[in-house]
Design an enzyme around this catalytic site. Structure first.
Site, PDB file in Angstrom:
ATOM      1  N   SER A 160      56.155  20.863  -5.678  1.00 18.57           N
ATOM      2  CA  SER A 160      55.198  21.728  -4.982  1.00 18.57           C
ATOM      3  C   SER A 160      55.674  22.076  -3.580  1.00 18.57           C
ATOM      4  O   SER A 160      56.313  21.255  -2.905  1.00 18.57           O
ATOM      5  CB  SER A 160      53.853  21.011  -4.878  1.00 18.57           C
TER       6      SER A 160
ATOM      7  N   TYR B 113      49.629  13.757  -2.160  1.00 19.11           N
ATOM      8  CA  TYR B 113      50.138  14.741  -3.125  1.00 19.11           C
ATOM      9  C   TYR B 113      51.544  15.202  -2.738  1.00 19.11           C
ATOM     10  O   TYR B 113      52.460  15.224  -3.564  1.00 19.11           O
ATOM     11  CB  TYR B 113      49.162  15.927  -3.150  1.00 19.11           C
TER      12      TYR B 113
ATOM     13  N   LYS C  53      55.047  14.711  -4.764  1.00 20.98           N
ATOM     14  CA  LYS C  53      55.786  15.889  -5.230  1.00 20.98           C
ATOM     15  C   LYS C  53      57.216  15.913  -4.714  1.00 20.98           C
ATOM     16  O   LYS C  53      58.126  16.328  -5.432  1.00 20.98           O
ATOM     17  CB  LYS C  53      55.046  17.167  -4.810  1.00 20.98           C
TER      18      LYS C  53
END
Ligand code: NAI
Length: 299
Positions: free
Chosen positions: A154, A167, A171
Site C-alpha cells: 500500500s 497498517y 504493508k
C-alpha cells in the site's frame, strides 16, 4: 488471441477473494483459465464476524462464467489457517502455482492512540498472513520448480498516511518479504512481487476521493494477472496500480557523502550532497549496496 496470458492447468489461491479487489483478481484469473481457490472468511472491515457465504458466491460466479473454482473460508491470520488454505488447493485441484495475498482488515488509529489490541490483528492478517499462506505453498513451488507470489502492499506503507501506523508497518513489511523471496526463490523460478493498489472498495469508501469514478477494482487485477503469469520475469518489484495507471515503486539510495572519520557535524554540513539524488542507485540486494561503498572507497 494467441498471445493472451493464459493460466490453463494452473492453480491460484486468492486470499480475501470474497469481495473488493480480491473478488476482481479471482474473476480475472478464472477468466484466464486458472483453477481458483477463493479464500475469504467474510469478516467486517475491522476483522470481526464472519460470513462464510462470500467465498462460495465468488467461486460460483467464476464457474457461471465457464471457469473452475473452489471456496475456502479459513483465516490467513494463523499458521493452521494458511496451511489449510494451501491444502484446499491440493485437495481440489492437485497443485498450487500462484498465491495472491490480498486479505486485509483496517483498524485506523493515530500512532499515539494505537493499542496492542489493534496492532496485533492488523499485523496478523496483512504481514503474518502472507507468511502463513505462502510458506506452505513454497514447499510445492520448490518441488515443481515454479511459483508466483503477489503481495498486496500500500502507498500508506511506501509514503505514509495519517492514522495508519500499524497498517503501514504491515504493508511495508511485505516489501521486505518479497525482496528476500525474490533472492531465495530465484533458482526455483519462484517470483515474488507486490502491488500497491488504489481502488474504490468498502475499505476506501470513507475517503471522499474525487477520482473515485476511475478507481474500479477491475483496473487493478490486470497487474495481478501479469505478475502471476509464468512468463513474468520480474521479481522483488513493486507496482503502484490504479485508475488505469501502472508505475514502478522502488527504494533507491543516493551516491551519498563519504566522510572518512565521519562526525555528526560532517553530516549537518553535507546534507545537500547526502540528499542529491543525481545518479541514485536501486541496489538488487544488500550486498549490491555494500559494493557502492566499496566503489567509493576505491576497493
Ligand atoms: P475489502 O475489505 O473489500 O477486502 C478484504 C477482504 O479480506 C474481505 O473480503 C475480508 O473478508 C477478507 N479478510 C479479512 N481478514 C481475513 C482473514 N483473516 N482471512 C481471510 N480473509 C480475510 O478491501 P479491499 O480494498 O478489496 O482490500 C484488499 C487488499 O488491498 C487489502 O489487503 C488492502 O489492505 C489492500 N489495499 C487496498 C487499497 C484500496 O484502495 N482499496 C489500497 C491499498 C491496499
Amino acid at each position: 488471441m494467441t498471445d493472451q496470458l493464459r493460466f490453463d492447468g494452473l492453480v491460484a489461491v486468492v486470499t480475501g477473494g470474497g469481495g473488493g479487489l480480491g473478488r476482481a483478481h479471482a474473476l480475472e484469473l478464472g477468466r484466464r483459465g486458472a483453477h481458483v481457490v477463493v479464500n475469504d472468511m467474510g469478516v467486517e472491515l475491522a476483522g470481526d464476524g464472519s460470513d462464510v457465504g462470500r467465498a462460495a458466491t465468488v467461486a460460483k460466479e467464476i464457474e457461471a462464467a465457464g471457469g473452475s473454482a473452489a471456496p475456502d473460508t479459513n483465516s490467513v491470520a494463523t499458521a493452521e489457517g494458511g496451511a489449510a488454505i494451501v491444502e484446499t488447493a491440493i485437495r481440489e485441484f492437485g497443485r498450487i502455482d500462484v498465491v495472491v495475498n490480498n486479505a486485509g482488515i483496517l483498524r485506523d488509529r493515530t500512532f499515539v492512540k494505537t493499542s496492542p489490541d489493534d496492532v496485533g490483528p492488523v499485523l496478523d492478517v496483512h504481514l503474518a498472513g502472507a507468511f502463513n499462506v505462502t510458506r506452505p505453498a513454497w514447499a510445492h513451488f520448490r518441488e515443481q520448480g515454479f511459483g508466483r507470489v503477489v503481495m498486496t502492499s500500500s502507498s500508506a506503507g511506501f509514503f505514509g498516511n495519517f492514522g495508519q501506523a500499524s497498517y503501514a508497518s504491515a504493508k511495508l513489511g511485505l516489501v521486505g518479504l518479497i525482496k528476500v523471496m525474490a533472492i531465495e526463490g530465484a533458482k526455483y523460478d519462484i517470483k515474488a512481487n507486490a502491488i500497491g493498489p488504489v481502488a474504490r472498495t468498502r475499505m476506501t469508501e470513507k475517503f471522499d476521493n474525487p477520482l473515485a469514478d476511475v478507481l474500479g477494482v477491475e483496473r487493478v487485477s490486470p497487474a495481478v494477472a501479469f505478475l502471476s503469469h509464468p512468463s513474468c520475469a520480474l521479481s522483488g518489484e513493486v507496482l503502484s496500480v490504479g485508475g488505469g495507471r501502472v508505475a514502478r515503486v522502488f527504494v533507491g539510495v543516493t551516491r551519498g557523502y563519504l566522510g572518512g572519520e565521519l562526525t555528526a557535524e560532517d553530516i549537518r554540513d553535507n546534507l545537500e550532497t547526502i540528499f542529491d539524488d543525481e545518479g541514485y542507485q536501486v541496489p538488487g540486494d544488500s550486498k549490491a549496496e555494500m559494493r557502492l561503498l566499496a566503489e567509493m572507497l576505491g576497493r
